[in-house]
Enzyme design. Structure first.
Site, short mmCIF file in Angstrom:
data_model
loop_
_atom_site.label_atom_id
_atom_site.label_comp_id
_atom_site.label_asym_id
_atom_site.label_seq_id
_atom_site.Cartn_x
_atom_site.Cartn_y
_atom_site.Cartn_z
N ARG A 99 0.61 -1.29 -0.11
CA ARG A 99 -0.05 0.01 0.04
C ARG A 99 1.01 1.24 0.13
O ARG A 99 0.55 2.26 -0.86
CB ARG A 99 -1.12 -0.16 1.09
CG ARG A 99 -1.80 1.18 1.34
CD ARG A 99 -2.30 1.87 -0.02
NE ARG A 99 -3.16 0.88 -0.63
CZ ARG A 99 -3.38 1.00 -2.06
NH1 ARG A 99 -2.95 2.04 -2.58
NH2 ARG A 99 -4.15 0.31 -2.45
N LYS A 134 1.86 25.00 -4.08
CA LYS A 134 0.44 24.41 -3.41
C LYS A 134 0.71 22.84 -3.64
O LYS A 134 0.20 22.04 -4.37
CB LYS A 134 -0.67 24.74 -4.28
CG LYS A 134 -1.05 26.19 -3.91
CD LYS A 134 -2.24 26.76 -4.79
CE LYS A 134 -2.41 28.24 -4.88
NZ LYS A 134 -3.55 28.72 -5.79
N LYS A 166 4.11 39.27 -3.93
CA LYS A 166 2.77 38.98 -4.15
C LYS A 166 1.87 40.35 -3.83
O LYS A 166 2.53 41.09 -3.18
CB LYS A 166 2.24 37.67 -3.41
CG LYS A 166 2.78 36.64 -4.11
CD LYS A 166 2.22 35.28 -3.69
CE LYS A 166 0.71 35.05 -4.13
NZ LYS A 166 0.68 34.64 -5.57
N GLU A 199 3.97 40.44 -8.35
CA GLU A 199 2.57 40.10 -9.16
C GLU A 199 1.93 41.41 -9.30
O GLU A 199 1.97 42.33 -8.34
CB GLU A 199 1.77 39.51 -7.92
CG GLU A 199 0.16 39.21 -8.07
CD GLU A 199 -0.51 38.45 -7.11
OE1 GLU A 199 -0.21 37.14 -6.98
OE2 GLU A 199 -1.03 39.13 -6.15
N ASP A 221 -2.03 38.43 -12.60
CA ASP A 221 -2.70 37.68 -11.72
C ASP A 221 -4.10 37.80 -12.04
O ASP A 221 -4.73 39.13 -11.78
CB ASP A 221 -2.72 37.76 -10.28
CG ASP A 221 -3.12 36.80 -9.41
OD1 ASP A 221 -3.13 35.58 -9.70
OD2 ASP A 221 -3.79 37.34 -8.39
#
Length: 282
Positions: A99, A134, A166, A199, A221
């Site tokens: 597994r 992410k 950002k 950004e 963005d």
């Protein structure tokens, strides 16, 4: 790449401890310790293989006496019924490792498969497909490796190997110009040579960056396609360009036709269906 992941054995050992605990009691209860067996891992769906070496390492860490033969390599295209690997040795060890080996390989192959699907949608265009941060905690290097196996391109690995300013950085710094200038001062003071990406959320912010300069790449963005085309034309190759924000399979090609350099898609690593692989008696 696999051998360059310093914590690979530690990561696998953690996964085995999570699964096995104080013993695989199902196997210990009914499989004699002297029993020997053979198994093969088979593709049940078509896709791109990734994680073969990880799976092999899982079996070897469970029991060094197991013999593992890889019949397919990472990056190979799989058809239904293809045999990925064969394992032979103590039957109990094969069952205990099964597994965990599949969990790694199915997820990584799922990422490689989805990446490859989207990369092929960009055929004939200039744009390259990027991953993001992410990722599953502690699985980032493996998942980014899977993106590369699928033909994608890695963005920065973490917070340490590139500066990305950002919207929150810009807002907390007091504005675009302040964020860029403070970044240059910081990098100079620390003796670091890092690329800088910023950004922007609209054409007004883009114009401020164009007037101020001091960056390597501009992330556009949540731009719609017509506005993205305007932005890429305005930048005119002066800086690298990246489109980001809600871009899907359905819209990917239309965004790429803007001639943007990169499109980043977080879903490559955080919204993935694992590839169906199965270990069966051989």
């Amino acid at each position: 790449m696999m051998t360059n992941i310093d914590n690979l054995e530690e990561l696998i050992a953690m996964a085995l401890r999570e699964d096995v605990g104080d013993g695989d009691h199902s196997t210990l209860a009914c499989i004699p310790s002297t029993a020997m067996g053979k198994a093969k891992m088979v593709a049940k769906k078509p896709g791109i293989l990734c994680g073969a070496e990880v799976g092999k390492k899982v079996f070897e860490l469970v029991d060094p006496s197991l013999k593992v033969e890889l019949l397919k390599n990472d990056g190979d295209a799989l058809e239904v019924g293809d045999i990925v690997m064969r394992v032979s040795g103590p039957s109990g060890s094969i069952l205990t490792a099964e597994r965990t080996a599949l969990n790694f390989m199915q997820r990584l192959s799922g990422i490689a498969t989805q990446t490859n699907k989207m990369v092929r949608m960009l055929d004939g265009l200039h744009t390259r497909l990027l991953d993001t941060r992410k990722t599953t905690p502690n699985m980032r290097l493996l998942e980014k490796y899977a993106v590369k196996c699928g033909g994608g391109t890695n963005h920065r690995i973490g917070l340490y190997d590139m500066v990305m300013l950002k919207d929150n950085h810009v807002d907390f710094a007091g504005g675009i110009e302040q964020a860029i200038d403070r970044t240059h001062d910081y990098l100079k003071a620390k003796g670091k040579d890092l690329r800088i990406e910023i950004e922007v959320r609209n054409l007004d912010e883009l114009e401020r960056v164009m007037q101020h300069g001091g960056v390597d790449r501009i992330m556009l963005d949540n731009f719609d396609v017509p506005t993205l085309k305007q932005a890429v034309a305005r930048i005119g190759g002066r800086y690298e360009t990246e489109a980001s924000g809600g871009i899907t399979e359905e819209t990917l090609r239309s965004y790429a036709e803007s001639n943007v350099d990169f499109i980043s898609v977080g879903a490559l690593t955080h919204h993935i269906k694992s590839l169906d692989l199965s270990l069966i008696s051989d």
